[in-house]
Design a protein around this motif. Structure first.
Motif, mmCIF file in Angstrom:
data_model
loop_
_atom_site.group_PDB
_atom_site.id
_atom_site.type_symbol
_atom_site.label_atom_id
_atom_site.label_comp_id
_atom_site.label_asym_id
_atom_site.label_seq_id
_atom_site.Cartn_x
_atom_site.Cartn_y
_atom_site.Cartn_z
ATOM 1 N N ALA A 150 -8.715 -4.896 0.179
ATOM 2 C CA ALA A 150 -8.595 -3.369 -0.650
ATOM 3 C C ALA A 150 -10.181 -2.764 -0.502
ATOM 4 N N MET A 154 0.802 -1.163 -0.244
ATOM 5 C CA MET A 154 0.358 -0.012 -0.094
ATOM 6 C C MET A 154 0.600 1.349 0.143
ATOM 7 N N ASP A 212 -10.430 -1.119 4.043
ATOM 8 C CA ASP A 212 -9.229 -0.386 4.860
ATOM 9 C C ASP A 212 -9.748 0.302 5.001
ATOM 10 N N GLU A 249 -14.062 0.987 8.644
ATOM 11 C CA GLU A 249 -13.755 -1.102 8.110
ATOM 12 C C GLU A 249 -15.104 -1.453 9.299
ATOM 13 N N ARG A 289 0.759 5.393 1.571
ATOM 14 C CA ARG A 289 -0.500 5.313 2.328
ATOM 15 C C ARG A 289 -0.300 7.230 3.472
ATOM 16 N N ARG A 330 -11.354 5.711 11.592
ATOM 17 C CA ARG A 330 -10.950 4.511 10.824
ATOM 18 C C ARG A 330 -12.065 2.681 10.670
#
Length: 409
Positions: A393, A194, A396, A382, A196, A378
């Motif tokens: 993905a 990834m 995420d 999720e 980020r 987050r």
């Protein structure tokens, strides 16, 4: 990540340099290959002691079961590249190649000749002759300071006392803010490779990370063939040439992040990212118009004055869009992924959090929700994504347009 399994063998010489290390590994691998035809995988390593510190390198097995990668791609074990990469642009390009293919994390699998874990990822990007581990990667680099970090350098945390406890390595892709509190990280960590935005130096073990530059990278950058130019003085305008159609570099990401912070989030349906697009030009033009500029001064290509105002946090913010901004089905317009990242604080984060609570997905909030993006946000996103049946993905924890639409419809 966990420490790979290594078997100590007698070194053919007393030299502990990376080149001799690699040759010993290759020779040992060839012997193992002849003896293990048909085996799924044999992990062997050569270890030498240099100045009291143990160096180890993972030998390439003769045959390995293919490791999982992105859909439609077979993770076959090819021959690792020979010859270290000398250009920072090429290092980032190799890292992005695995990100684009969604190479899955697996310490027991290989993709394009490299082990599918954090140190195998950096070994691949740097073009090392085989997959190293966190205890040996430092020998292939030279230490650099935070102020000297440049794209393609690595940030390494090796817990020598207990290597399985948090040891990790990431590639530095460029700063995302003028204060140098966050940067673009390229890494292979569960579930897949990834790219980020990451707080410096990392999410945990923040006192243990050390910056290194590949010994093979040429002084001055070794850029070759476009990409991110050699870094200018801190805070200085990188030049108009890095912006515009066809350009791909970390300064475009930095520009987009600054524009989002100044009210330009609505122009980005995805990103901001390193490839120049219409969203970048429209957001830049909106910021230039907010300063009262017109004509060639507001063409959407940042010049020194545009960059200076954004980097210093001065000038006028981009005004809010007039006439609402919702969609035909009543869903508010998606503000762009850029507003939902570590370090971001805005009304969209609050709006998202309140809607998550309303939908029954606020279990990870101890306080709030509030305007500052957090791990609680987050994790709640999720959970909502997984409730839609999404995995990998697609779950995420970062809201995209479809997450936003389903959450607010």
């Amino acid at each position: 990540m966990s420490l790979p399994l290594f078997q100590e063998v007698l070194a053919p010489s007393d030299c502990g340099c990376p080149g001799c290390d690699a040759r010993r590994c290759a020779a040992r691998s060839a012997r193992v290959g002849r003896a293990t035809t048909g085996a799924l995988m044999v992990a062997v390593a050569t270890a030498t002691t240099v100045g009291g510190a143990v160096q180890a390198c993972a030998a390439e097995p003769a045959a390995a079961a293919p490791g999982p990668a992105a859909a439609g791609h077979t993770a076959v074990q090819a021959t690792a590249r020979q010859g270290a990469v000398t250009s920072r642009t090429e290092i980032i390009r190799h890292a992005q190649h695995w990100v684009d293919r969604g190479v899955r994390y697996s310490m027991g699998s290989y993709y394009e000749g490299y082990r599918q874990d954090c140190s195998g990822f950096v070994s691949m990007a740097w073009g090392l002759s085989g997959s190293q581990w966190t205890g040996s990667l430092a020998s292939y680099g030279v230490r650099v300071s935070k102020s000297d970090l440049q794209p393609g350098d690595m940030l390494l945390y090796h817990n020598a006392a207990n290597p399985v406890n948090g040891s990790h390595v990431v590639l530095f892709g460029g700063w995302t803010d003028a204060a140098h509190t966050h940067y673009v990280a390229y890494e292979l960590t569960p579930p897949h490779a990834m790219r980020r935005v990451t707080p410096f130096p990392y999410w945990n073990h923040t006192s243990g990370y050390v910056a290194y530059r590949s010994r093979a990278v040429t002084p001055g950058g070794g850029q070759g063939g476009g990409g991110t130019p050699a870094r200018p003085a801190q805070g200085a305008f990188p030049g108009a040439g890095v912006f515009g159609p066809g350009q791909h570099n970390t300064y475009i990401t930095q520009l987009g992040e600054m524009l989002v912070q100044r009210g330009g989030a609505r122009f980005y349906s995805t990103g901001p990212g390193p490839s120049w697009g219409q969203a970048d030009q429209r957001a830049t033009a909106a910021f230039q118009h907010a300063q009262g500029w017109r004509g060639a001064e507001a063409d959407g290509i940042p010049g020194p004055d545009t960059w200076r105002l954004l980097a210093n946090g001065t000038g006028h913010d981009i005004p809010a869009a007039s006439g609402g901004g919702g969609t035909a089905d009543g869903v508010p317009a998606f503000p762009g992924r850029g507003v939902f990242r570590p370090g971001q604080s805005n009304s969209f984060v609050t709006q998202l959090g309140r809607q998550l609570v309303k939908k029954g997905f606020g279990q990870h909030y101890a306080v709030g929700p509030g305007p500052s993006w957090s791990e609680s946000d987050r994790r709640n996103v999720e959970a909502f994504q997984r409730a839609q049946g999404w995995r990998g993905a697609d779950a995420d924890g970062i809201p995209g347009p479809e997450t936003w639409r389903r959450l607010f419809r």
